[in-house]
Design a protein around this motif. Structure first.
Motif, PDB file in Angstrom:
ATOM      1  N   THR A  14      -1.347  -0.635  10.403  1.00  0.00           N
ATOM      2  CA  THR A  14      -1.272   0.888   9.835  1.00  0.00           C
ATOM      3  C   THR A  14      -2.103   1.705   8.645  1.00  0.00           C
ATOM      4  O   THR A  14      -2.534   2.872   8.866  1.00  0.00           O
ATOM      5  N   TYR A  15      -1.966   1.426   7.833  1.00  0.00           N
ATOM      6  CA  TYR A  15      -3.136   1.555   6.811  1.00  0.00           C
ATOM      7  C   TYR A  15      -4.141   0.779   6.334  1.00  0.00           C
ATOM      8  O   TYR A  15      -4.068  -0.458   6.804  1.00  0.00           O
ATOM      9  N   TYR A  16      -4.693   1.223   5.440  1.00  0.00           N
ATOM     10  CA  TYR A  16      -5.790   0.655   4.653  1.00  0.00           C
ATOM     11  C   TYR A  16      -5.403   0.088   3.635  1.00  0.00           C
ATOM     12  O   TYR A  16      -4.369  -0.159   3.289  1.00  0.00           O
ATOM     13  N   ILE A  17      -6.442  -1.160   3.928  1.00  0.00           N
ATOM     14  CA  ILE A  17      -6.566  -2.862   2.510  1.00  0.00           C
ATOM     15  C   ILE A  17      -7.154  -2.267   1.893  1.00  0.00           C
ATOM     16  O   ILE A  17      -8.796  -2.177   2.407  1.00  0.00           O
ATOM     17  N   LEU A  18      -7.603  -2.129   0.838  1.00  0.00           N
ATOM     18  CA  LEU A  18      -8.506  -1.736  -0.336  1.00  0.00           C
ATOM     19  C   LEU A  18      -8.874  -3.088  -1.637  1.00  0.00           C
ATOM     20  O   LEU A  18      -8.091  -3.436  -1.955  1.00  0.00           O
ATOM     21  N   TYR A  19     -10.097  -3.176  -1.957  1.00  0.00           N
ATOM     22  CA  TYR A  19     -10.859  -4.279  -2.343  1.00  0.00           C
ATOM     23  C   TYR A  19     -11.199  -3.638  -3.520  1.00  0.00           C
ATOM     24  O   TYR A  19     -11.722  -3.712  -3.766  1.00  0.00           O
ATOM     25  N   GLN A  47      -6.187  -0.473 -10.612  1.00  0.00           N
ATOM     26  CA  GLN A  47      -5.643  -0.793  -9.313  1.00  0.00           C
ATOM     27  C   GLN A  47      -5.224   0.898  -9.129  1.00  0.00           C
ATOM     28  O   GLN A  47      -5.051   1.441  -8.178  1.00  0.00           O
ATOM     29  N   ILE A  48      -4.343   1.781 -10.441  1.00  0.00           N
ATOM     30  CA  ILE A  48      -4.445   3.112 -10.046  1.00  0.00           C
ATOM     31  C   ILE A  48      -5.184   3.975  -9.828  1.00  0.00           C
ATOM     32  O   ILE A  48      -5.082   4.395  -8.813  1.00  0.00           O
ATOM     33  N   SER A  49      -6.610   3.359 -10.163  1.00  0.00           N
ATOM     34  CA  SER A  49      -7.286   4.636 -10.610  1.00  0.00           C
ATOM     35  C   SER A  49      -7.974   4.109  -9.053  1.00  0.00           C
ATOM     36  O   SER A  49      -8.527   4.899  -8.780  1.00  0.00           O
ATOM     37  N   VAL A  50      -7.995   3.420  -8.403  1.00  0.00           N
ATOM     38  CA  VAL A  50      -8.146   3.476  -6.944  1.00  0.00           C
ATOM     39  C   VAL A  50      -7.472   3.952  -5.824  1.00  0.00           C
ATOM     40  O   VAL A  50      -8.255   4.849  -5.101  1.00  0.00           O
ATOM     41  N   SER A  75      -2.825 -12.660  -2.449  1.00  0.00           N
ATOM     42  CA  SER A  75      -1.617 -11.693  -2.317  1.00  0.00           C
ATOM     43  C   SER A  75      -0.911 -11.194  -3.783  1.00  0.00           C
ATOM     44  O   SER A  75      -0.670 -11.206  -3.761  1.00  0.00           O
ATOM     45  N   VAL A  76      -1.350 -12.512  -4.821  1.00  0.00           N
ATOM     46  CA  VAL A  76      -0.753 -11.673  -6.439  1.00  0.00           C
ATOM     47  C   VAL A  76      -1.632 -10.900  -6.322  1.00  0.00           C
ATOM     48  O   VAL A  76      -0.424 -10.673  -7.768  1.00  0.00           O
ATOM     49  N   SER A  77      -2.608 -10.681  -6.638  1.00  0.00           N
ATOM     50  CA  SER A  77      -2.841  -9.610  -7.225  1.00  0.00           C
ATOM     51  C   SER A  77      -2.951  -7.834  -6.350  1.00  0.00           C
ATOM     52  O   SER A  77      -3.481  -7.310  -6.491  1.00  0.00           O
ATOM     53  N   ALA A  78      -1.705  -8.192  -5.601  1.00  0.00           N
ATOM     54  CA  ALA A  78      -1.912  -6.732  -4.951  1.00  0.00           C
ATOM     55  C   ALA A  78      -0.834  -6.186  -5.088  1.00  0.00           C
ATOM     56  O   ALA A  78       0.324  -6.191  -5.817  1.00  0.00           O
ATOM     57  N   MET A  79      -1.347  -4.318  -5.242  1.00  0.00           N
ATOM     58  CA  MET A  79      -0.616  -3.541  -5.333  1.00  0.00           C
ATOM     59  C   MET A  79      -0.416  -2.960  -4.106  1.00  0.00           C
ATOM     60  O   MET A  79      -1.187  -2.490  -3.489  1.00  0.00           O
ATOM     61  N   ILE A  80       1.330  -1.966  -3.924  1.00  0.00           N
ATOM     62  CA  ILE A  80       1.821  -1.965  -2.226  1.00  0.00           C
ATOM     63  C   ILE A  80       2.016  -0.350  -3.297  1.00  0.00           C
ATOM     64  O   ILE A  80       2.811  -0.079  -4.135  1.00  0.00           O
ATOM     65  N   LYS A  81       2.013   0.427  -2.093  1.00  0.00           N
ATOM     66  CA  LYS A  81       2.022   1.941  -2.141  1.00  0.00           C
ATOM     67  C   LYS A  81       3.788   1.568  -1.775  1.00  0.00           C
ATOM     68  O   LYS A  81       3.492   0.889  -0.438  1.00  0.00           O
ATOM     69  N   VAL A 107      -4.058  -2.101  -2.442  1.00  0.00           N
ATOM     70  CA  VAL A 107      -4.829  -2.455  -3.099  1.00  0.00           C
ATOM     71  C   VAL A 107      -4.995  -3.202  -3.842  1.00  0.00           C
ATOM     72  O   VAL A 107      -3.444  -3.662  -4.748  1.00  0.00           O
ATOM     73  N   TYR A 108      -5.662  -4.347  -4.048  1.00  0.00           N
ATOM     74  CA  TYR A 108      -5.832  -5.985  -4.352  1.00  0.00           C
ATOM     75  C   TYR A 108      -6.989  -6.203  -4.856  1.00  0.00           C
ATOM     76  O   TYR A 108      -8.522  -5.954  -4.907  1.00  0.00           O
ATOM     77  N   GLY A 109      -7.051  -7.871  -5.982  1.00  0.00           N
ATOM     78  CA  GLY A 109      -9.005  -7.718  -6.924  1.00  0.00           C
ATOM     79  C   GLY A 109      -8.680  -9.274  -5.733  1.00  0.00           C
ATOM     80  O   GLY A 109      -8.083  -9.781  -5.332  1.00  0.00           O
ATOM     81  N   ASN A 110      -9.201  -9.787  -7.321  1.00  0.00           N
ATOM     82  CA  ASN A 110      -9.745 -11.521  -6.782  1.00  0.00           C
ATOM     83  C   ASN A 110      -8.670 -12.104  -8.344  1.00  0.00           C
ATOM     84  O   ASN A 110      -7.582 -11.895  -9.075  1.00  0.00           O
ATOM     85  N   ALA A 111      -8.661 -13.445  -8.182  1.00  0.00           N
ATOM     86  CA  ALA A 111      -7.564 -14.263  -9.391  1.00  0.00           C
ATOM     87  C   ALA A 111      -8.352 -15.438  -9.272  1.00  0.00           C
ATOM     88  O   ALA A 111      -9.143 -15.797  -9.445  1.00  0.00           O
ATOM     89  N   SER A 112      -7.742 -16.032 -10.666  1.00  0.00           N
ATOM     90  CA  SER A 112      -8.316 -17.446 -11.005  1.00  0.00           C
ATOM     91  C   SER A 112      -7.145 -18.369 -10.810  1.00  0.00           C
ATOM     92  O   SER A 112      -6.153 -17.823 -11.569  1.00  0.00           O
ATOM     93  N   VAL A 113      -7.229 -18.822 -10.431  1.00  0.00           N
ATOM     94  CA  VAL A 113      -5.973 -20.253  -9.913  1.00  0.00           C
ATOM     95  C   VAL A 113      -6.035 -21.409 -10.781  1.00  0.00           C
ATOM     96  O   VAL A 113      -7.585 -21.733 -10.679  1.00  0.00           O
ATOM     97  N   ILE A 114      -5.119 -22.113 -10.942  1.00  0.00           N
ATOM     98  CA  ILE A 114      -4.853 -23.501 -11.335  1.00  0.00           C
ATOM     99  C   ILE A 114      -3.893 -24.032 -10.385  1.00  0.00           C
ATOM    100  O   ILE A 114      -3.202 -23.660 -10.903  1.00  0.00           O
ATOM    101  N   ASN A 115      -4.194 -25.160  -9.654  1.00  0.00           N
ATOM    102  CA  ASN A 115      -3.982 -25.620  -8.567  1.00  0.00           C
ATOM    103  C   ASN A 115      -3.353 -27.573  -9.448  1.00  0.00           C
ATOM    104  O   ASN A 115      -4.086 -27.860  -9.819  1.00  0.00           O
ATOM    105  N   LYS A 116      -1.500 -27.157 -10.276  1.00  0.00           N
ATOM    106  CA  LYS A 116      -1.289 -27.879 -10.845  1.00  0.00           C
ATOM    107  C   LYS A 116      -1.245 -29.516  -9.644  1.00  0.00           C
ATOM    108  O   LYS A 116      -1.149 -30.233 -10.571  1.00  0.00           O
ATOM    109  N   SER A 117      -1.068 -29.170  -8.824  1.00  0.00           N
ATOM    110  CA  SER A 117      -1.483 -30.398  -7.620  1.00  0.00           C
ATOM    111  C   SER A 117      -2.761 -30.768  -7.509  1.00  0.00           C
ATOM    112  O   SER A 117      -2.393 -32.643  -7.098  1.00  0.00           O
ATOM    113  N   THR A 118      -3.641 -30.241  -7.417  1.00  0.00           N
ATOM    114  CA  THR A 118      -5.014 -31.057  -8.067  1.00  0.00           C
ATOM    115  C   THR A 118      -5.748 -31.207  -9.220  1.00  0.00           C
ATOM    116  O   THR A 118      -7.023 -31.397  -9.005  1.00  0.00           O
ATOM    117  N   ASP A 119      -5.907 -30.532 -10.100  1.00  0.00           N
ATOM    118  CA  ASP A 119      -6.052 -30.163 -11.192  1.00  0.00           C
ATOM    119  C   ASP A 119      -7.479 -29.360 -10.863  1.00  0.00           C
ATOM    120  O   ASP A 119      -8.267 -28.994 -11.712  1.00  0.00           O
TER     121      ASP A 119
END
Length: 305
Positions: free
Chosen positions: A204-209, A107-110, A170-176, A122-134
């Motif tokens: 107002t701001y760019y959002i990068l992935y 994230q810092i490199s971006v 949202s869980v993978s976001a770094m905010i300025k 700047v944000y990315g992807n996430a691996s998710v485990i949903n305990k409600s549905t397995d």
């Protein structure tokens, strides 16, 4: 001048997360990027989370515990921690999530590669485990985009965020930090923060992935993200009320007809959701918003109002 090795503040919020908190904290300690400030908020846990956190801090000589005297909820707790922080960038880490070792460095490199004050997230992807549905899935494989099969758009994506034709993991976001402060932080009236904050920031701001998995997320049965799929109760109503307030704000932020149309699509989606659980109060409120667009704002041109 932009710093090449800025301080990143990770704010880890904990409420009855005794089974997960050590994994979350270890994931911050094990980052390849080392210029990190770690603030750990305990929001009046009823289990032994505080004892586990204190023991972890003592063992690793890292991190500061902020123990709330009263249960404040996420938005107030996070804003309070930001006011005590030193970082140039912020990460909102739930105690049941885990940063992968390369997360912060990427994230810092971006941020460093795009030297502009207009980048807010700047944000990315996430691996998710949903305990409600397995269920186990990768976020952007599950919530695929309209124009790209598995990755979202970059840049000014305000309109796309309104109606979810583009979304943010949202869980993978770094905010300025400067952007967070300029926007007044999270709206403390809301039970959840991300949809409202992303809209206000994207105006107002760019959002990068970054097209990589940066976080392992555990989605617990009682997590806020699962509330939207449950029947109406007091907490679920607060969740849907927060969405309504975020949608209502777009009427003041929208600048053209296309953005109003995106708001209309979002309203229609929320009407369908609330109709299923007979949430009559919010159905009426959304109908008023829809009429506002159709009757009052229909004469606005395609350009700015």
């Amino acid at each position: 001048m932009q710093k090449t090795n800025p301080i990143v503040t990770v704010i880890c919020t904990c409420f009855n997360h005794r089974n997960f908190i050590k994994i979350a904290l270890d994931s911050v300690l094990n980052q390849s990027y080392k210029n990190i400030e770690l603030l750990i908020i305990d929001d009046c846990s009823k289990d032994d989370s505080v004892q586990i956190i204190k023991h972890w801090i003592d063992n690793n000589n890292f991190g500061t515990l902020i123990k709330n005297k009263n249960n404040l909820g996420l938005t107030k707790s996070f804003n309070n921690a930001v006011s005590k922080s030193k970082g140039d960038y912020l990460i909102d880490l739930s105690a049941d999530d885990e940063l992968l070792p390369h997360c912060i460095a990427l994230q810092i490199s971006v941020f460093n590669a795009y030297k502009t004050e207009k980048i807010g997230i700047v944000y990315g992807n996430a691996s998710v485990i949903n305990k409600s549905t397995d269920e186990k899935y990768v976020f952007f494989n599950r919530f695929s985009q309209e124009k790209k099969a598995s990755s979202p758009k970059d840049g000014f994506i305000y309109k796309e965020l309104i109606d979810h034709s583009n979304t943010i993991c949202s869980v993978s976001a770094m905010i300025k930090r400067n952007a967070f402060i300029a926007l007044g932080g999270y709206d403390e009236r809301l039970i959840y923060e991300d949809y409202d904050f992303w809209l206000r920031l994207a105006r107002t701001y760019y959002i990068l992935y970054i097209d990589e998995v940066l976080v392992n997320r555990i989605k617990l049965e009682n997590s806020l993200g699962n509330l939207n799929y449950k029947g109406i109760d007091k907490k679920n109503y607060k969740f849907k009320q927060a969405t309504y307030l975020a949608v209502k704000k777009t009427l003041a932020m929208n600048k053209n007809k296309e953005e109003d149309q995106a708001t209309m699509r979002k309203i229609q989606l929320e009407i369908t959701v609330n109709l299923k659980i007979l949430n009559l109060q919010l159905l009426l409120k959304y109908a008023v918003l829809l009429l506002n667009i159709l009757l009052i704002r229909r004469h606005f041109k395609t350009t700015t109002f």
